[in-house]
Design an enzyme around this catalytic site. Structure first.
Site, PDB file in Angstrom:
ATOM      1  N   GLU A  32       1.008  -1.117   0.067  1.00 36.90           N
ATOM      2  CA  GLU A  32       0.076  -0.104  -0.048  1.00 36.90           C
ATOM      3  C   GLU A  32       0.896   1.331   0.223  1.00 36.90           C
ATOM      4  O   GLU A  32       1.796   1.417   0.813  1.00 36.90           O
ATOM      5  CB  GLU A  32      -0.907   0.051   1.184  1.00 36.90           C
ATOM      6  N   THR A  41     -10.645   5.483  -1.858  1.00 40.03           N
ATOM      7  CA  THR A  41     -12.095   5.404  -1.983  1.00 40.03           C
ATOM      8  C   THR A  41     -12.864   4.729  -0.953  1.00 40.03           C
ATOM      9  O   THR A  41     -14.047   5.151  -0.537  1.00 40.03           O
ATOM     10  CB  THR A  41     -12.340   4.568  -3.522  1.00 40.03           C
ATOM     11  N   SER A  46     -20.449   5.955   0.599  1.00 37.88           N
ATOM     12  CA  SER A  46     -21.659   5.957   1.453  1.00 37.88           C
ATOM     13  C   SER A  46     -21.744   4.900   2.274  1.00 37.88           C
ATOM     14  O   SER A  46     -22.764   4.866   3.188  1.00 37.88           O
ATOM     15  CB  SER A  46     -23.012   5.722   0.397  1.00 37.88           C
ATOM     16  N   HIS A  50     -25.195  -2.970  -0.822  1.00 37.93           N
ATOM     17  CA  HIS A  50     -26.238  -2.910  -1.871  1.00 37.93           C
ATOM     18  C   HIS A  50     -26.980  -4.136  -2.095  1.00 37.93           C
ATOM     19  O   HIS A  50     -26.359  -5.119  -2.093  1.00 37.93           O
ATOM     20  CB  HIS A  50     -25.718  -2.270  -3.312  1.00 37.93           C
ATOM     21  N   LYS A 256     -26.514   6.378  -9.070  1.00 39.36           N
ATOM     22  CA  LYS A 256     -27.659   6.067  -8.274  1.00 39.36           C
ATOM     23  C   LYS A 256     -28.259   7.161  -7.707  1.00 39.36           C
ATOM     24  O   LYS A 256     -29.221   7.245  -6.980  1.00 39.36           O
ATOM     25  CB  LYS A 256     -27.312   4.956  -7.338  1.00 39.36           C
ATOM     26  N   ARG A 318     -14.245   7.848  -6.826  1.00 35.65           N
ATOM     27  CA  ARG A 318     -14.495   6.383  -7.575  1.00 35.65           C
ATOM     28  C   ARG A 318     -13.850   5.984  -8.820  1.00 35.65           C
ATOM     29  O   ARG A 318     -13.790   7.266  -9.633  1.00 35.65           O
ATOM     30  CB  ARG A 318     -15.793   6.140  -7.409  1.00 35.65           C
ATOM     31  N   ILE A 344     -13.124  -0.861 -10.264  1.00 35.83           N
ATOM     32  CA  ILE A 344     -14.124  -1.075  -8.957  1.00 35.83           C
ATOM     33  C   ILE A 344     -14.848  -0.172  -8.198  1.00 35.83           C
ATOM     34  O   ILE A 344     -14.196   0.496  -7.266  1.00 35.83           O
ATOM     35  CB  ILE A 344     -13.294  -2.110  -7.724  1.00 35.83           C
ATOM     36  N   CYS A 408     -12.682  10.667  24.466  1.00 35.64           N
ATOM     37  CA  CYS A 408     -13.703  11.333  23.469  1.00 35.64           C
ATOM     38  C   CYS A 408     -15.000  11.536  24.104  1.00 35.64           C
ATOM     39  O   CYS A 408     -15.545  10.550  24.084  1.00 35.64           O
ATOM     40  CB  CYS A 408     -13.444  10.680  21.967  1.00 35.64           C
ATOM     41  N   CYS A 445     -17.788  17.577  17.693  1.00 35.52           N
ATOM     42  CA  CYS A 445     -17.093  18.471  17.901  1.00 35.52           C
ATOM     43  C   CYS A 445     -15.734  17.921  16.655  1.00 35.52           C
ATOM     44  O   CYS A 445     -14.864  18.910  16.853  1.00 35.52           O
ATOM     45  CB  CYS A 445     -16.316  18.661  18.971  1.00 35.52           C
TER      46      CYS A 445
END
Length: 490
Positions: A32, A41, A46, A50, A256, A318, A344, A408, A445
């Site tokens: 990576e 991505t 979202s 699906h 979409k 994407r 992808i 937190c 915050c």
């Protein structure tokens, strides 16, 4: 540094493939370019699982969407990844919309999507009380869900590493040669050799593919990735109950459309638009024009969304291949042993668990010897403090008093969770890396209170200086210099 398989790219695709290959008695490395997994991505989408009615029947998208959806239901709980099967609605308000909904329904039947139903106006309103008044029908798909995408990628990667996969972060591939049947992968660090290469480089999959195509004529035959940017609102938890399902509009040529959905952590996500004007593959800038569009478009679906309760805007990019509405999943016809997972885009997050199965079959067809391990095991992600029972919290504090110190406040994240996150299978030295692992800084915050405390914990636990702690990617140092002659320990 010789491996049987090298996977390039540690987004949701690469981590899912690494997870599946870790079940076999082979040497695998996951490469990576960024300093953590899920940095492109995967972390900016979202988070939708699906149902599978959208892809055209017979495509890789259709087959792997439905299979991946089924796999989430079993895999996410085993990994302790936040996932909820809440169902989705594609809403319609006129005869044209209804015809498209009927087409999606028929397509879903062919793809094997279970339990779908076309709802009347009254049935839609019963499921979604805040839907706009002029909505008169919807396609209901109960198998759709929501997930934390970076949690999923982290869980897959960490389990792969625990089961023997080598992960090489901050390692950028700059050249690939095939010499005497072995791939020589030249990186910004050391050379990596592998019998097989799996290209899961996402937005950069086309550039990685061209590296192995030495002939200019072959390069011309390679696929081209075009970035499409989408921008989102993430709203406070006060807005999280405005929608009970993932609410889509009827799709158009841009995709979409703008969705409204609860998130697994109780927020409301609204977006995205679809812009082909991204300046580059890593252009995640935000624009007022995009957010104006998203606000107006989302108001067509759900009433009275309070955008004043916005806590975060973000953009994701994407990978699309012009003229192809499908994934490319195949061994290169020009380079034996080089396997592409290209283009992808959505529903890539949903299909990801099935990508690992595809990789196994492709490697077998390439001639790889794959024998299952006898000692492979799965280890779930640590449970969030806020998800624990009172008895579990008391036991944790008894074992480690740091669990009694809340760092937190918005997300109720303890010091113990942050410390443990810094000692998991691969180490990160960034505040956002801790955010993705614990949710610290995800609240209203946005790290304004806990950020400096997290920095101090990272510095202490990793024995590094303050100017070595990052916000996120390489180069995002928070402390650049000391003022008035101060030192790191002052």
């Amino acid at each position: 540094m010789k491996y049987n398989v090298a996977i390039i790219g540690a987004g949701i695709t690469g981590t899912a493939i690494a997870f599946e290959l870790s079940k076999y008695d082979i040497n695998v490395c996951l490469i990576e370019a960024n300093n953590d997994v899920a940095m492109a991505t995967t972390k900016a989408n979202s988070g939708i699982v699906h149902a599978g009615y959208d892809p055209l029947p017979g495509t890789n998208m259709a087959r792997l969407n439905v299979l991946g959806n089924k796999m989430y239901e079993e895999l996410a709980p085993k990994l302790n990844v936040h996932y909820k099967k809440i169902g989705s609605l594609v809403i319609g308000r006129n005869e044209e919309n209804r015809k498209l909904i009927e087409t999606l329904y028929e397509r879903g039947i062919k793809n094997g999507v279970p339990g779908m139903k076309i709802l009347s106006k009254e049935e839609v309103r019963e499921l979604e009380p805040n839907i706009q008044d002029d909505v008169d029908c919807a396609l209901y798909a109960p198998s759709a869900g929501i997930v934390s995408p970076w949690e999923m990628a982290l869980a897959l990667a960490e389990n792969a590493v625990r089961n023997g996969v080598d992960i090489k972060l901050s390692t950028k591939v700059v050249e690939i040669n095939k010499v005497d049947g072995v791939f020589q992968i030249i990186t910004n660090k050391k050379m990596i050799e592998a019998d097989y290469v799996i290209n899961a480089a996402g937005l950069y999959a086309d550039e990685v593919y061209k590296m192995v195509l030495n002939d200019n004529d072959l390069k011309a035959k390679s696929f081209k990735i075009v970035p499409v940017k989408g921008e989102y609102y993430l709203l406070d938890k006060t807005q999280g109950k405005l929608a009970n399902h993932v609410v889509f509009q009827t799709p158009n040529e841009l995709g979409k459309g703008v969705l409204v959905s609860p998130t697994v952590h109780g927020n409301l996500i609204v977006g995205p638009n679809a812009s082909y004007s991204a300046r580059s593959k890593n252009d995640v800038s935000n624009t007022s024009e995009a957010f104006d569009y998203v606000r107006v478009a989302s108001s067509i679906s759900i009433k009275d969304i309070s955008f004043r309760d916005n806590i975060r805007n973000f953009a994701g990019v994407r990978a699309t291949i012009p003229g192809l509405d499908d994934f490319i999943i195949e061994e290169s016809p020009y380079v034996k042993g080089f396997i592409n997972f290209g283009g992808i885009k959505s529903p890539g997050l949903t299909a990801a668990p099935a990508f690992g199965l595809e990789a196994v079959e492709l490697l077998r067809k390439c001639g790889a010897s794959l024998n299952k391990k006898v000692d492979w095991d799965i280890l779930p992600l640590p449970k969030f403090y806020k998800d624990m029972t009172k008895e579990e919290i008391n036991q944790k504090i008894k074992e480690n008093p740091q669990y009694g110190q809340i760092i937190c406040r918005c997300e109720t994240v303890s010091e113990g969770e942050i410390v443990d996150a810094l000692h998991r299978p691969f180490v990160v030295n960034s505040i956002d890396g801790i955010k993705r692992r614990t949710n610290a800084g995800m609240g209203r915050c946005q790290g304004g209170f806990c950020g400096p405390k997290v920095l101090e914990i990272i510095k202490r636990e990793l024995h590094i200086k303050a100017d070595e702690v990052l916000q996120d990617k390489e180069g995002s140092n928070i402390v650049l210099s000391y003022t008035k002659g101060g030192k790191d320990d002052e």
